[in-house]
Design a protein around this motif. Sequence first.
Motif, short mmCIF file in Angstrom:
data_model
loop_
_atom_site.label_atom_id
_atom_site.label_comp_id
_atom_site.label_asym_id
_atom_site.label_seq_id
_atom_site.Cartn_x
_atom_site.Cartn_y
_atom_site.Cartn_z
N ASP A 52 0.85 -1.18 0.00
CA ASP A 52 0.00 0.00 0.00
C ASP A 52 0.89 1.24 0.00
OD1 ASP A 52 -1.82 2.00 0.30
OD2 ASP A 52 -2.62 1.32 2.22
N VAL A 53 1.09 1.81 -1.19
CA VAL A 53 1.93 3.01 -1.31
C VAL A 53 1.08 4.28 -1.28
CG1 VAL A 53 3.92 1.94 -2.40
CG2 VAL A 53 2.01 2.67 -3.82
N SER A 54 -0.19 4.15 -0.95
CA SER A 54 -1.08 5.27 -0.65
C SER A 54 -0.94 6.41 -1.65
CB SER A 54 -0.85 5.73 0.78
OG SER A 54 -1.89 6.57 1.22
N ALA A 55 -0.44 7.58 -1.22
CA ALA A 55 -0.42 8.77 -2.07
C ALA A 55 0.40 8.58 -3.33
CB ALA A 55 0.12 9.96 -1.29
N ALA A 56 1.35 7.66 -3.32
CA ALA A 56 2.18 7.43 -4.51
C ALA A 56 1.54 6.45 -5.49
CB ALA A 56 3.56 6.92 -4.09
N SER A 57 0.40 5.87 -5.13
CA SER A 57 -0.19 4.79 -5.93
C SER A 57 -0.43 5.19 -7.37
CB SER A 57 -1.52 4.34 -5.30
OG SER A 57 -1.34 3.81 -4.02
N ALA A 58 -1.16 6.27 -7.60
CA ALA A 58 -1.58 6.61 -8.97
C ALA A 58 -0.39 6.96 -9.85
CB ALA A 58 -2.58 7.76 -8.93
N THR A 59 0.61 7.64 -9.30
CA THR A 59 1.78 7.98 -10.10
C THR A 59 2.56 6.72 -10.44
OG1 THR A 59 1.84 10.05 -8.86
CG2 THR A 59 3.69 9.60 -10.31
N PHE A 60 2.63 5.77 -9.51
CA PHE A 60 3.23 4.47 -9.83
C PHE A 60 2.40 3.73 -10.87
CE2 PHE A 60 5.86 4.44 -5.83
CZ PHE A 60 7.07 4.21 -6.47
N GLN A 61 1.08 3.84 -10.81
CA GLN A 61 0.24 3.19 -11.83
C GLN A 61 0.60 3.68 -13.22
OE1 GLN A 61 -3.39 3.92 -8.99
NE2 GLN A 61 -4.19 3.00 -10.86
N ILE A 62 0.81 4.99 -13.35
CA ILE A 62 1.18 5.54 -14.65
C ILE A 62 2.58 5.08 -15.04
CG2 ILE A 62 1.62 7.68 -15.92
CD1 ILE A 62 -0.59 8.98 -14.25
N ALA A 63 3.49 5.02 -14.08
CA ALA A 63 4.84 4.52 -14.38
C ALA A 63 4.77 3.07 -14.85
CB ALA A 63 5.72 4.64 -13.13
N PHE A 64 3.95 2.25 -14.18
CA PHE A 64 3.77 0.86 -14.61
C PHE A 64 3.22 0.81 -16.04
CE2 PHE A 64 3.23 -1.79 -10.45
CZ PHE A 64 4.37 -1.22 -9.93
N LEU A 65 2.26 1.68 -16.32
CA LEU A 65 1.65 1.72 -17.65
C LEU A 65 2.69 2.08 -18.71
CD1 LEU A 65 -0.82 1.81 -19.58
CD2 LEU A 65 -1.10 4.21 -18.88
N LEU A 66 3.47 3.10 -18.46
CA LEU A 66 4.48 3.53 -19.43
C LEU A 66 5.57 2.47 -19.61
CD1 LEU A 66 4.82 7.28 -18.37
CD2 LEU A 66 3.48 6.32 -20.26
N ALA A 67 5.96 1.83 -18.51
CA ALA A 67 6.97 0.77 -18.61
C ALA A 67 6.43 -0.40 -19.41
CB ALA A 67 7.37 0.32 -17.21
N THR A 68 5.17 -0.75 -19.20
CA THR A 68 4.55 -1.86 -19.94
C THR A 68 4.40 -1.52 -21.42
OG1 THR A 68 3.33 -2.55 -17.96
CG2 THR A 68 2.52 -3.34 -20.09
N ALA A 69 3.96 -0.29 -21.70
CA ALA A 69 3.76 0.12 -23.09
C ALA A 69 5.06 0.11 -23.88
CB ALA A 69 3.13 1.51 -23.13
N ALA A 70 6.17 0.47 -23.20
CA ALA A 70 7.46 0.50 -23.89
C ALA A 70 7.90 -0.89 -24.32
CB ALA A 70 8.51 1.11 -22.97
N LEU A 71 7.38 -1.92 -23.68
CA LEU A 71 7.76 -3.30 -24.01
C LEU A 71 6.73 -3.97 -24.91
CD1 LEU A 71 8.90 -4.40 -20.42
CD2 LEU A 71 10.36 -3.66 -22.32
N SER A 72 5.68 -3.24 -25.31
CA SER A 72 4.60 -3.83 -26.08
C SER A 72 4.61 -3.33 -27.52
CB SER A 72 3.25 -3.50 -25.43
OG SER A 72 2.18 -3.89 -26.26
N ASP A 73 4.32 -4.22 -28.46
CA ASP A 73 4.24 -3.84 -29.86
C ASP A 73 2.87 -3.31 -30.25
OD1 ASP A 73 6.86 -4.67 -30.33
OD2 ASP A 73 6.25 -6.73 -30.76
N GLU A 74 1.89 -3.45 -29.36
CA GLU A 74 0.53 -3.07 -29.70
C GLU A 74 0.00 -1.87 -28.92
OE1 GLU A 74 -1.68 -6.19 -26.64
OE2 GLU A 74 -1.89 -6.47 -28.79
N ALA A 75 0.84 -1.27 -28.07
CA ALA A 75 0.36 -0.20 -27.20
C ALA A 75 0.28 1.16 -27.89
CB ALA A 75 1.25 -0.09 -25.97
N ALA A 76 1.14 1.41 -28.86
CA ALA A 76 1.22 2.75 -29.47
C ALA A 76 -0.12 3.17 -30.06
CB ALA A 76 2.28 2.75 -30.55
#
Length: 369
Positions: free
Chosen positions: A320-344
């Motif tokens: 539970d990273v509380s206040a940092a949760s949503a910004t980490f969610q976006i970081a997770f999203l960007l990290a995942t998209a960078a490794l995906s061929d279908e995200a762009a």
Amino acid sequence: MSGGTSAPAAAPPVISAWSAVSPYGLGAPALVDGLRSGRPTGAPVDTARWRVPGGTAHLVPGFETRQVLGKKGTRSMDRVTGLAVSAVGGLLDQPEADRERETGERAGLVLGTTTGSAESMMDFTRTSLEGEAPFDVDPAVMPNAVMNCAAGQCSIWYGIRGPNTTLAGGRTAGLAALHYSARLLASGRAGSVLCAAAEEFSRARYWLERHSRGDQDVALGEGAAVLLVQRPDAVSPGRPPLAEILSVRTRVATGDRVRPVLEACVASALEAAGARPRDVWAASPGDAPGRLGRDERDALTALFGAEALERVPGVGRLGDVSAASATFQIAFLLATAALSDEAAGRLAVVTSADRDGSLVCAVLRLVAA
């Protein structure tokens, strides 16, 4: 009155870089490697150091502020400030960074938090009560007891002289900070914004959570993440856009009203983005503990399908990273998209729900690297 040609809509702001200090380690590469490996981040808490009962915690491994940032200017720096300053430094120290654009008078900083450092606030109050006189306190520690200490230190350390804002919003603070950052750019008050959020592990936070959650046994996490938010015409050649911020919408609801109101919030955000549920490639809930998190996840699953939620790792793997949760969610999203061929070019929805009733949804369009 004769009709005229309406002005073209302004291009949406973009996220052009990110970094993090997380239970996976220091910097964006550590988080990317951790997500790729899927390794757990929880470990038995050091009860002697933290003075809490035994259990699991998700701490930044080996993080000591003075070791990471050096001894100069850190003697009285608390943990949440150290995490925030380290995360911002990690972004500005990236080889592609353009310090002229990302710091200075045209650069702003917005930091999401819960209360700042609960540990610093409680320790400072305790010394005032226990001393021979109420004013027998360490003046060097007093700034740590103020909610905006971490944001102020980030700007001081890196010469960020534009708007400096702290938003206290619990789990929704990260998306609130994103919305505020976009508004700073739209109003022309900043040319670029470092949009961050931070949460520390501490004895004070442990006991506050323990007594306020009742029977819920929640493993706490900590960390800080930061996004570089800019106008698309202001990005530097070395930092191409990673995602467009199409919309952010908010609502308030508690109890049985959370799910229907969150669904309405998501619908409003999609409408503002000119999108429909079938356009959404990935959806990331905030993984709040208990019923709140289940309602949030169920709502997104009903709207977008289980596959959309499975495309991005859940932020709950950091505890539970509380206040940092949503910004980490976006970081997770960007990290995942960078490794995906279908995200762009695909759309992603990020939501956050706090037990105080605040609900937020952001719609992003992922951009090809």
